[in-house]
Design a protein around this motif. Structure first.
Motif, PDB file in Angstrom:
ATOM      1  N   ARG A 251       0.916  -1.160  -0.031  1.00  0.00           N
ATOM      2  CA  ARG A 251       0.091   0.008   0.143  1.00  0.00           C
ATOM      3  C   ARG A 251       0.875   1.219   0.083  1.00  0.00           C
ATOM      4  O   ARG A 251       1.782   1.208   1.049  1.00  0.00           O
ATOM      5  CB  ARG A 251      -1.035   0.070   1.162  1.00  0.00           C
ATOM      6  CG  ARG A 251      -2.014  -0.899   1.310  1.00  0.00           C
ATOM      7  CD  ARG A 251      -2.590  -0.832   2.560  1.00  0.00           C
ATOM      8  NE  ARG A 251      -4.019  -1.677   2.599  1.00  0.00           N
ATOM      9  CZ  ARG A 251      -5.247  -1.144   2.495  1.00  0.00           C
ATOM     10  NH1 ARG A 251      -5.345  -0.037   1.941  1.00  0.00           N
ATOM     11  NH2 ARG A 251      -6.014  -2.136   2.266  1.00  0.00           N
ATOM     12  N   VAL A 253       0.798   5.050   0.747  1.00  0.00           N
ATOM     13  CA  VAL A 253       0.020   5.807   1.845  1.00  0.00           C
ATOM     14  C   VAL A 253       1.007   7.232   2.074  1.00  0.00           C
ATOM     15  O   VAL A 253       2.121   7.170   1.567  1.00  0.00           O
ATOM     16  CB  VAL A 253      -0.247   5.273   3.276  1.00  0.00           C
ATOM     17  CG1 VAL A 253      -0.855   3.981   2.969  1.00  0.00           C
ATOM     18  CG2 VAL A 253       1.084   4.870   4.289  1.00  0.00           C
ATOM     19  N   PHE A 259      -2.095   8.812   7.780  1.00  0.00           N
ATOM     20  CA  PHE A 259      -1.268   7.721   8.142  1.00  0.00           C
ATOM     21  C   PHE A 259      -0.132   8.358   8.793  1.00  0.00           C
ATOM     22  O   PHE A 259       1.037   8.492   8.263  1.00  0.00           O
ATOM     23  CB  PHE A 259      -1.025   6.824   6.995  1.00  0.00           C
ATOM     24  CG  PHE A 259      -2.205   6.367   6.404  1.00  0.00           C
ATOM     25  CD1 PHE A 259      -2.614   4.941   6.986  1.00  0.00           C
ATOM     26  CD2 PHE A 259      -2.807   6.821   5.239  1.00  0.00           C
ATOM     27  CE1 PHE A 259      -3.601   4.402   6.374  1.00  0.00           C
ATOM     28  CE2 PHE A 259      -3.793   6.259   4.888  1.00  0.00           C
ATOM     29  CZ  PHE A 259      -4.540   4.942   5.281  1.00  0.00           C
ATOM     30  N   ASN A 262       2.776   3.767  12.711  1.00  0.00           N
ATOM     31  CA  ASN A 262       2.259   2.299  12.558  1.00  0.00           C
ATOM     32  C   ASN A 262       0.968   2.077  13.388  1.00  0.00           C
ATOM     33  O   ASN A 262       0.044   1.356  12.799  1.00  0.00           O
ATOM     34  CB  ASN A 262       3.492   1.218  13.647  1.00  0.00           C
ATOM     35  CG  ASN A 262       3.346   1.859  14.888  1.00  0.00           C
ATOM     36  OD1 ASN A 262       3.134   3.389  15.115  1.00  0.00           O
ATOM     37  ND2 ASN A 262       3.707   1.131  15.736  1.00  0.00           N
ATOM     38  N   SER A 264      -1.700   4.366  13.049  1.00  0.00           N
ATOM     39  CA  SER A 264      -2.648   4.706  12.098  1.00  0.00           C
ATOM     40  C   SER A 264      -3.077   3.700  11.141  1.00  0.00           C
ATOM     41  O   SER A 264      -4.051   3.313  10.905  1.00  0.00           O
ATOM     42  CB  SER A 264      -2.116   5.770  11.359  1.00  0.00           C
ATOM     43  OG  SER A 264      -1.534   7.040  12.109  1.00  0.00           O
ATOM     44  N   LEU A 265      -2.211   2.701  10.983  1.00  0.00           N
ATOM     45  CA  LEU A 265      -2.230   1.542   9.838  1.00  0.00           C
ATOM     46  C   LEU A 265      -3.081   0.330  10.494  1.00  0.00           C
ATOM     47  O   LEU A 265      -3.841  -0.081  10.070  1.00  0.00           O
ATOM     48  CB  LEU A 265      -1.027   1.128   9.308  1.00  0.00           C
ATOM     49  CG  LEU A 265      -0.543   2.110   8.177  1.00  0.00           C
ATOM     50  CD1 LEU A 265       0.965   1.938   8.045  1.00  0.00           C
ATOM     51  CD2 LEU A 265      -1.171   1.761   6.801  1.00  0.00           C
ATOM     52  N   TYR A 268      -6.449   1.875  10.918  1.00  0.00           N
ATOM     53  CA  TYR A 268      -7.110   1.954   9.515  1.00  0.00           C
ATOM     54  C   TYR A 268      -7.683   0.347   9.134  1.00  0.00           C
ATOM     55  O   TYR A 268      -8.661   0.057   8.786  1.00  0.00           O
ATOM     56  CB  TYR A 268      -6.222   2.321   8.471  1.00  0.00           C
ATOM     57  CG  TYR A 268      -6.975   2.444   7.144  1.00  0.00           C
ATOM     58  CD1 TYR A 268      -8.126   3.706   6.966  1.00  0.00           C
ATOM     59  CD2 TYR A 268      -6.619   1.633   5.917  1.00  0.00           C
ATOM     60  CE1 TYR A 268      -8.498   3.808   5.804  1.00  0.00           C
ATOM     61  CE2 TYR A 268      -7.284   1.874   5.029  1.00  0.00           C
ATOM     62  CZ  TYR A 268      -8.246   3.018   4.754  1.00  0.00           C
ATOM     63  OH  TYR A 268      -8.877   3.348   3.616  1.00  0.00           O
ATOM     64  N   ALA A 269      -6.896  -0.552   9.601  1.00  0.00           N
ATOM     65  CA  ALA A 269      -7.286  -2.120   9.395  1.00  0.00           C
ATOM     66  C   ALA A 269      -8.367  -2.325  10.342  1.00  0.00           C
ATOM     67  O   ALA A 269      -9.338  -2.941   9.738  1.00  0.00           O
ATOM     68  CB  ALA A 269      -6.214  -3.098   9.621  1.00  0.00           C
ATOM     69  N   MET A 279      -3.707  -6.791   8.730  1.00  0.00           N
ATOM     70  CA  MET A 279      -3.421  -6.131   7.288  1.00  0.00           C
ATOM     71  C   MET A 279      -2.308  -6.982   6.764  1.00  0.00           C
ATOM     72  O   MET A 279      -1.158  -7.221   6.990  1.00  0.00           O
ATOM     73  CB  MET A 279      -3.176  -4.611   7.392  1.00  0.00           C
ATOM     74  CG  MET A 279      -2.909  -4.054   5.994  1.00  0.00           C
ATOM     75  SD  MET A 279      -2.531  -2.117   6.282  1.00  0.00           S
ATOM     76  CE  MET A 279      -4.195  -1.780   6.436  1.00  0.00           C
ATOM     77  N   ALA A 283       3.016  -1.307   4.082  1.00  0.00           N
ATOM     78  CA  ALA A 283       2.796   0.172   3.423  1.00  0.00           C
ATOM     79  C   ALA A 283       3.921   1.025   3.284  1.00  0.00           C
ATOM     80  O   ALA A 283       5.094   0.724   4.034  1.00  0.00           O
ATOM     81  CB  ALA A 283       1.849   0.844   4.618  1.00  0.00           C
ATOM     82  N   TRP A 285       5.416   4.793   2.863  1.00  0.00           N
ATOM     83  CA  TRP A 285       4.911   6.233   2.886  1.00  0.00           C
ATOM     84  C   TRP A 285       5.281   6.793   1.846  1.00  0.00           C
ATOM     85  O   TRP A 285       6.739   7.083   1.649  1.00  0.00           O
ATOM     86  CB  TRP A 285       5.433   6.581   4.219  1.00  0.00           C
ATOM     87  CG  TRP A 285       4.674   6.529   5.354  1.00  0.00           C
ATOM     88  CD1 TRP A 285       3.487   7.408   5.649  1.00  0.00           C
ATOM     89  CD2 TRP A 285       4.669   5.515   6.389  1.00  0.00           C
ATOM     90  NE1 TRP A 285       2.781   6.850   6.758  1.00  0.00           N
ATOM     91  CE2 TRP A 285       3.383   5.906   7.369  1.00  0.00           C
ATOM     92  CE3 TRP A 285       5.747   4.589   6.471  1.00  0.00           C
ATOM     93  CZ2 TRP A 285       3.510   4.978   8.362  1.00  0.00           C
ATOM     94  CZ3 TRP A 285       5.539   3.560   7.713  1.00  0.00           C
ATOM     95  CH2 TRP A 285       4.341   3.747   8.682  1.00  0.00           C
ATOM     96  N   ASN A 301       6.021   0.213   6.735  1.00  0.00           N
ATOM     97  CA  ASN A 301       5.309  -0.242   7.764  1.00  0.00           C
ATOM     98  C   ASN A 301       5.056  -1.890   7.606  1.00  0.00           C
ATOM     99  O   ASN A 301       4.616  -2.282   6.794  1.00  0.00           O
ATOM    100  CB  ASN A 301       3.933   0.366   8.079  1.00  0.00           C
ATOM    101  CG  ASN A 301       3.379  -0.150   9.264  1.00  0.00           C
ATOM    102  OD1 ASN A 301       3.499   0.343  10.344  1.00  0.00           O
ATOM    103  ND2 ASN A 301       2.150  -0.950   9.179  1.00  0.00           N
TER     104      ASN A 301
END
Length: 346
Positions: A251, A253, A259, A262, A264-265, A268-269, A279, A283, A285, A301
């Motif tokens: 992903r 992001v 985001f 860590n 934040s992810l 989000y999951a 997830m 990810a 960034w 991440n």
């Protein structure tokens, strides 16, 4: 209709329960059952959910403990092994090597996790980097969570333009959520370099020179790895982002989207409704992708509890020769786990 590959899971802990769920989603596989040794919280939760998976006891003592807790069992680990084509061994480090004797006794294939020593298996495996090396091989060993995600990112660039070398810094969570054995800490701890993740990457991708440092941090939701990568062909930041965007298990992001790190992810999951806040993708960034001369630097991440699940499914496909190429094997895994489908909706 082709016969489904019969799969068993030894160890119903952090990884094992996720492996069981992942196999159960595969349309061309059958989850025969799971095995564990004690009525852990994961096993008690399995009972409370109505025993969606058959449970087998991993030892005589375990059988007594499970029955004493009122948890129904379907037999012993040896019974499970006899009923499957391949075992996913997610037991504690060192136990898998002992279980291997049982798998060999009945002529079964097996997949081991990153915590086992490399000599437990014939091939050190990664679904994208060396799928074909696992074809028909009896015993495969997966890489650790950090190495799995790291190789995804490096292999992605390597296949596009080639990679000469990488240098990594791993900012490692100290324990999984819910664990207490590492204590309550308020410090960072550095390991002696080079980190095993860099050495493991070179084992699977010997044409890439790698080194790295690992730092333990008092957090639980995911690792972050910074990577300095020297590509064989000079590419722009835009080029690198386009390469990452095309990978189903990555992903891209940004901080601007919210985001911030860590956590934040992980949140989000959970907001997506993913079981346990899992997830499968790493990810990258977009804000972290920068250049220094020809070198690229970026941060990824690693969702440590779930990132290795797709590669385990890939390993089944390779070991059992369900598909014969990395493209077809990983695509089937992605399809059943619905990996990459989000890219079509953004």
């Amino acid at each position: 209709m082709e016969k489904k590959i019969r799969v068993g899971v030894a160890g119903y802990g952090v990884i094992g329960q996720r492996l069981a769920d992942g196999v159960a989603l595969q349309g061309d596989m059958e989850l025969v059952g799971v095995a564990d040794v004690m009525p852990t919280l994961s096993v008690r939760a399995l009972k409370e959910k109505g025993m969606p998976y058959r449970l087998f006891a991993a030892s005589v003592e375990g059988k007594a403990a499970l029955e004493g807790a009122g948890i129904p069992i379907s037999g012993m680990l040896e019974d499970l092994v006899q009923q499957v084509d391949i075992m996913l061994d997610a037991t504690s480090a060192g136990i898998g090597a002992k279980n291997k004797l049982l798998y060999e006794k009945y002529g079964k294939h097996a997949i081991f996790q990153g915590g086992e020593k490399n000599d437990v298996a014939n091939v050190f495996f990664h679904g994208y980097a060396n799928f074909e090396k696992g074809l028909g091989v009896d015993f495969l060993k997966l890489t650790s969570c950090n190495t799995t995600g790291l190789i995804r990112a490096v292999d992605c660039i390597d296949r596009a333009v080639g990679v000469e070398k990488v240098a990594i810094t791993i900012i490692r969570r100290v324990a999984d959520p819910g664990d207490y054995h590492r204590g309550l800490t308020n410090a960072l701890q550095i390991d002696k370099a080079p980190s095993h993740q860099a050495l493991d990457l070179m084992t699977i991708m010997p044409h890439v020179e790698a080194t790295g440092i690992l730092i333990h941090t008092p957090v639980t939701h995911g690792h972050i790895i910074t990577v300095v990568l020297t590509p064989k062909q000079d590419i722009s930041v835009k080029d690198a982002l386009e390469i990452f965007e095309k990978h189903p298990r990555i992903r891209v992001v940004s901080i601007g989207e919210g985001f911030l790190g860590n956590a934040s992810l992980f949140r989000y999951a959970r907001d997506l409704g993913n079981p346990r806040g899992d997830m499968y993708e790493i990810a990258v960034w977009s804000d972290s992708v920068v250049k220094s001369g020809r070198d690229l630097m970026f941060a990824i991440n690693i969702p440590q509890e779930s990132v290795v699940i797709p590669e385990n499914i890939d390993a089944i496909r390779s070991s059992m020769k369900m598909q014969l190429t990395r493209e077809t094997g990983t695509a089937e895994t992605n399809k059943y786990l619905r990996i990459g489908t989000w890219k079509k909706t953004v």
